[in-house]
Design a protein around this motif. Structure first.
Motif, PDB file in Angstrom:
ATOM      1  N   GLU A  32       0.895  -0.783  -0.032  1.00 52.14           N
ATOM      2  CA  GLU A  32      -0.011   0.110  -0.035  1.00 52.14           C
ATOM      3  C   GLU A  32       1.310   1.237   0.078  1.00 52.14           C
ATOM      4  OE1 GLU A  32      -3.934   1.332   2.503  1.00 52.14           O
ATOM      5  OE2 GLU A  32      -2.084   1.617   3.492  1.00 52.14           O
ATOM      6  N   VAL A  33       0.655   1.836  -1.059  1.00 49.06           N
ATOM      7  CA  VAL A  33       2.037   2.857  -0.997  1.00 49.06           C
ATOM      8  C   VAL A  33       1.195   4.072  -0.969  1.00 49.06           C
ATOM      9  CG1 VAL A  33       3.122   5.044  -3.353  1.00 49.06           C
ATOM     10  CG2 VAL A  33       2.484   2.197  -3.559  1.00 49.06           C
ATOM     11  N   HIS A  34       2.319   4.887   0.270  1.00 47.32           N
ATOM     12  CA  HIS A  34       1.796   5.799   1.364  1.00 47.32           C
ATOM     13  C   HIS A  34       2.680   7.586   0.264  1.00 47.32           C
ATOM     14  CE1 HIS A  34       0.159   4.623   4.678  1.00 47.32           C
ATOM     15  NE2 HIS A  34       0.200   3.434   3.292  1.00 47.32           N
ATOM     16  N   ALA A  35       3.491   7.121  -0.070  1.00 42.52           N
ATOM     17  CA  ALA A  35       4.919   8.277  -0.984  1.00 42.52           C
ATOM     18  C   ALA A  35       6.025   7.510  -1.794  1.00 42.52           C
ATOM     19  CB  ALA A  35       5.138   9.073   0.154  1.00 42.52           C
ATOM     20  N   SER A  36       6.065   8.699  -2.950  1.00 36.20           N
ATOM     21  CA  SER A  36       7.038   8.101  -3.808  1.00 36.20           C
ATOM     22  C   SER A  36       7.421   9.962  -3.580  1.00 36.20           C
ATOM     23  CB  SER A  36       6.194   7.358  -4.660  1.00 36.20           C
ATOM     24  OG  SER A  36       7.847   6.864  -5.628  1.00 36.20           O
ATOM     25  N   SER A  37       8.404   9.823  -4.670  1.00 35.71           N
ATOM     26  CA  SER A  37       9.515  11.128  -4.809  1.00 35.71           C
ATOM     27  C   SER A  37       9.710  11.551  -6.009  1.00 35.71           C
ATOM     28  CB  SER A  37      10.597  10.687  -3.860  1.00 35.71           C
ATOM     29  OG  SER A  37      11.563  11.005  -4.697  1.00 35.71           O
ATOM     30  N   ALA A  38       9.439  12.217  -6.841  1.00 32.67           N
ATOM     31  CA  ALA A  38      10.462  12.893  -8.041  1.00 32.67           C
ATOM     32  C   ALA A  38      11.962  13.380  -8.416  1.00 32.67           C
ATOM     33  CB  ALA A  38      10.620  14.854  -8.444  1.00 32.67           C
ATOM     34  N   THR A  39      12.674  11.620  -9.175  1.00 29.04           N
ATOM     35  CA  THR A  39      13.617  11.784  -9.941  1.00 29.04           C
ATOM     36  C   THR A  39      14.122  11.811 -11.140  1.00 29.04           C
ATOM     37  OG1 THR A  39      13.156   9.729 -10.232  1.00 29.04           O
ATOM     38  CG2 THR A  39      13.542  10.195  -8.085  1.00 29.04           C
ATOM     39  N   ILE A  72       9.891   4.423  -3.124  1.00 35.11           N
ATOM     40  CA  ILE A  72       8.630   4.041  -2.029  1.00 35.11           C
ATOM     41  C   ILE A  72       8.229   4.007  -0.925  1.00 35.11           C
ATOM     42  CG2 ILE A  72       9.099   1.730  -2.820  1.00 35.11           C
ATOM     43  CD1 ILE A  72       6.365   1.614  -4.045  1.00 35.11           C
ATOM     44  N   SER A  73       8.190   4.512  -0.023  1.00 32.70           N
ATOM     45  CA  SER A  73       7.822   3.988   0.958  1.00 32.70           C
ATOM     46  C   SER A  73       5.638   3.155   1.422  1.00 32.70           C
ATOM     47  CB  SER A  73       7.488   5.150   2.272  1.00 32.70           C
ATOM     48  OG  SER A  73       6.914   6.027   2.105  1.00 32.70           O
ATOM     49  N   GLY A  74       5.964   2.869   2.324  1.00 24.32           N
ATOM     50  CA  GLY A  74       4.194   1.911   2.373  1.00 24.32           C
ATOM     51  C   GLY A  74       4.332   1.236   3.308  1.00 24.32           C
ATOM     52  N   ARG A  75       3.354   0.291   3.006  1.00 22.77           N
ATOM     53  CA  ARG A  75       2.915  -0.512   4.570  1.00 22.77           C
ATOM     54  C   ARG A  75       2.638  -2.429   3.751  1.00 22.77           C
ATOM     55  NH1 ARG A  75      -0.295   2.455   7.005  1.00 22.77           N
ATOM     56  NH2 ARG A  75       1.170   2.143   8.847  1.00 22.77           N
ATOM     57  N   VAL A  76       3.052  -3.052   4.108  1.00 23.90           N
ATOM     58  CA  VAL A  76       2.908  -4.352   3.100  1.00 23.90           C
ATOM     59  C   VAL A  76       1.419  -5.193   3.734  1.00 23.90           C
ATOM     60  CG1 VAL A  76       3.900  -6.868   3.112  1.00 23.90           C
ATOM     61  CG2 VAL A  76       5.376  -5.192   3.338  1.00 23.90           C
ATOM     62  N   VAL A  77       0.922  -5.199   2.608  1.00 26.45           N
ATOM     63  CA  VAL A  77      -0.922  -5.540   2.858  1.00 26.45           C
ATOM     64  C   VAL A  77      -0.448  -7.403   2.360  1.00 26.45           C
ATOM     65  CG1 VAL A  77      -2.700  -5.687   1.554  1.00 26.45           C
ATOM     66  CG2 VAL A  77      -0.784  -3.381   1.930  1.00 26.45           C
ATOM     67  N   VAL A  78       0.594  -7.489   0.978  1.00 23.14           N
ATOM     68  CA  VAL A  78       0.200  -8.701   1.302  1.00 23.14           C
ATOM     69  C   VAL A  78       1.686  -9.582   0.870  1.00 23.14           C
ATOM     70  CG1 VAL A  78      -0.640 -11.233  -0.648  1.00 23.14           C
ATOM     71  CG2 VAL A  78      -2.067  -9.668   0.068  1.00 23.14           C
ATOM     72  N   VAL A  79       1.968 -10.706   1.931  1.00 22.65           N
ATOM     73  CA  VAL A  79       3.773 -11.463   0.643  1.00 22.65           C
ATOM     74  C   VAL A  79       3.763 -12.110   0.535  1.00 22.65           C
ATOM     75  CG1 VAL A  79       4.800 -10.520   3.214  1.00 22.65           C
ATOM     76  CG2 VAL A  79       3.743 -12.608   3.108  1.00 22.65           C
ATOM     77  N   GLY A  80       4.437 -12.615  -0.866  1.00 20.79           N
ATOM     78  CA  GLY A  80       4.844 -14.268  -1.631  1.00 20.79           C
ATOM     79  C   GLY A  80       4.472 -14.682  -0.608  1.00 20.79           C
ATOM     80  N   LYS A  81       4.389 -16.113  -1.367  1.00 19.73           N
ATOM     81  CA  LYS A  81       4.578 -17.678  -0.464  1.00 19.73           C
ATOM     82  C   LYS A  81       6.408 -17.615   0.040  1.00 19.73           C
ATOM     83  CE  LYS A  81       5.375 -21.034  -4.201  1.00 19.73           C
ATOM     84  NZ  LYS A  81       6.489 -21.449  -3.950  1.00 19.73           N
ATOM     85  N   ASP A  82       7.418 -16.889  -1.283  1.00 19.15           N
ATOM     86  CA  ASP A  82       8.324 -16.884  -0.284  1.00 19.15           C
ATOM     87  C   ASP A  82       9.375 -15.798  -0.067  1.00 19.15           C
ATOM     88  OD1 ASP A  82       8.505 -19.669  -2.074  1.00 19.15           O
ATOM     89  OD2 ASP A  82       9.223 -18.359  -3.938  1.00 19.15           O
ATOM     90  N   VAL A  83       8.548 -14.863   0.603  1.00 21.16           N
ATOM     91  CA  VAL A  83       9.220 -14.148   1.263  1.00 21.16           C
ATOM     92  C   VAL A  83       9.187 -13.857   2.504  1.00 21.16           C
ATOM     93  CG1 VAL A  83       8.604 -11.750   2.121  1.00 21.16           C
ATOM     94  CG2 VAL A  83       7.866 -12.544  -0.559  1.00 21.16           C
ATOM     95  N   THR A  84      10.087 -14.006   3.558  1.00 17.83           N
ATOM     96  CA  THR A  84      10.685 -14.350   4.739  1.00 17.83           C
ATOM     97  C   THR A  84      11.005 -13.022   5.704  1.00 17.83           C
ATOM     98  OG1 THR A  84      13.184 -15.036   4.590  1.00 17.83           O
ATOM     99  CG2 THR A  84      11.803 -16.512   4.239  1.00 17.83           C
ATOM    100  N   LYS A  85      10.988 -11.928   4.925  1.00 17.19           N
ATOM    101  CA  LYS A  85      12.132 -10.473   5.564  1.00 17.19           C
ATOM    102  C   LYS A  85      10.685  -9.253   6.428  1.00 17.19           C
ATOM    103  CE  LYS A  85      14.774  -8.892   3.775  1.00 17.19           C
ATOM    104  NZ  LYS A  85      15.168  -7.181   2.270  1.00 17.19           N
ATOM    105  N   PHE A  86       9.280 -10.073   5.853  1.00 14.25           N
ATOM    106  CA  PHE A  86       8.410  -8.984   5.756  1.00 14.25           C
ATOM    107  C   PHE A  86       6.794  -9.707   6.139  1.00 14.25           C
ATOM    108  CE2 PHE A  86      10.861  -6.479   2.709  1.00 14.25           C
ATOM    109  CZ  PHE A  86      11.552  -6.072   3.451  1.00 14.25           C
ATOM    110  N   LYS A  87       6.026  -9.027   6.144  1.00 17.87           N
ATOM    111  CA  LYS A  87       4.588  -9.458   7.423  1.00 17.87           C
ATOM    112  C   LYS A  87       3.732  -8.415   6.703  1.00 17.87           C
ATOM    113  CE  LYS A  87       4.653  -8.867  12.059  1.00 17.87           C
ATOM    114  NZ  LYS A  87       5.691  -7.936  11.863  1.00 17.87           N
TER     115      LYS A  87
END
Length: 327
Positions: A32-39, A72-87
């Motif tokens: 869930e994206v909360h912010a990004s930036s111009a680059t 990008i900055s935001g909040r994790v909503v769903v994780v793939g089955k191989d993801v181990t670092k985040f929930k």
């Protein structure tokens, strides 16, 4: 979900549209994206300028990237089955190398993200990734910065320069920043030892020389060479023009070598979790503070990029995404 679509070249062609929400792959998280930036990279891709960008990152007729945005900055909503670092629920930030950050949701590989610093907002976190990594890798890896060196940052008040000043101070350098005087107070607060107003003084003719020069804003590499000590290093990240890149890659290194000086290109960034974790630790320790010039809502992404493209913001230009509060 709502997202900024880039179907034709040009800022005026950006559209806020309803698109399908992405489904994360096994090694990805849905954010869930909360912010990004111009680059600069995103601006070049959207405008298709200079022309070689169309060969490298976009298409000849229309952009290959449909939804831009990489910081990008935001909040994790769903994780793939191989993801181990985040929930789900974790607050993260990073660089989405596949783009897609100018949207309400995006899918990002796990290895491109780290946990957000606990002491800054989503908006501040979105200002960090590429700007801080360019500065860190330019000074530490390409410039070989050492404690006690005299370091000059040309373009010190921008989204990269404001990080470069702080990172150079962290490594124990004596830092001189070059910018306009309206940003002096901000840069002294960030730790700059000396500041030069480029509109009033030409530092390349002052007789002062430096061990390391990091130039983010455009100026001829040959002007900078005058202010570099023998055996000094000049790291260039200024200007995406063909002329500047030609100078940096072909002409400059040979000319500098004749005077026992070194020129290296610093405009390419290597997004990686190890360096971003290092930056995160510096932020949480109070050694680095992200500077946000101003924020624009997602619907005004074109205005945000236009403002960023003037080259005058003091710090980063951030794009925010509003989400309904869930109970």
């Amino acid at each position: 979900m709502k997202a900024i679509s880039c179907l034709k070249y040009g800022l005026s062609e950006l559209k806020l549209e309803e698109v399908e929400k992405p489904v994360p792959k096994d090694n990805e998280v849905l954010l869930e994206v909360h912010a990004s930036s111009a680059t600069t990279h995103n601006l070049m891709i959207i405008e298709g300028k200079p022309f070689f960008v169309r060969l490298l990152d976009s298409g000849l007729i229309k952009p290959r990237i449909k939804i831009p945005g990489s910081d990008i900055s935001g909040r994790v909503v769903v994780v793939g089955k191989d993801v181990t670092k985040f929930k789900p629920g974790d607050e993260v930030f990073g660089v989405s190398t596949g783009f897609g950050a100018y949207a309400e949701y995006t899918a990002v590989p796990e290895h491109e993200l780290v946990h957000k610093p606990v002491n800054i907002s989503f908006e501040e976190a979105a200002a960090v990734p590429q700007g801080s990594l360019v500065a860190l890798q330019a000074l530490r890896d390409k410039g070989g910065i050492q404690k006690g060196q005299k370091v000059l940052i040309f373009g010190a008040s921008g989204g990269i320069g404001s990080f470069a000043v702080q990172i150079a101070k962290y490594f124990g350098a004596e830092v001189t920043g070059v910018c306009s005087s309206r940003n002096f107070d901000m840069l002294y607060t960030l730790g700059a030892d000396h500041l030069i107003d480029y509109t009033k003084q030409d530092y390349t003719k002052s007789g002062q020389t430096y061990d390391l020069i990091f130039a983010i804003a455009y100026r001829s590499i040959f002007d900078h060479k005058r202010a570099l000590k023998p055996n000094g290093v000049y790291v260039s990240a200024g200007g995406p023009s063909v002329k500047r890149i030609f100078q940096d890659m072909l002409i400059g290194p040979m000319v500098f070598k004749r005077e026992d000086k070194k020129l290296v290109g610093g405009w390419a960034v290597n997004p990686n979790a190890k360096d971003l974790l290092f930056i995160k630790e510096l932020i949480e320790a109070g050694k680095i503070t992200p500077v946000v010039d101003r924020c624009y809502p997602l619907s005004e992404t074109a205005k945000a990029l236009q403002h960023y493209g003037t080259g005058h913001p003091g710090g980063k230009v951030v794009i925010t995404v509003q989400h309904s509060i869930k109970f």
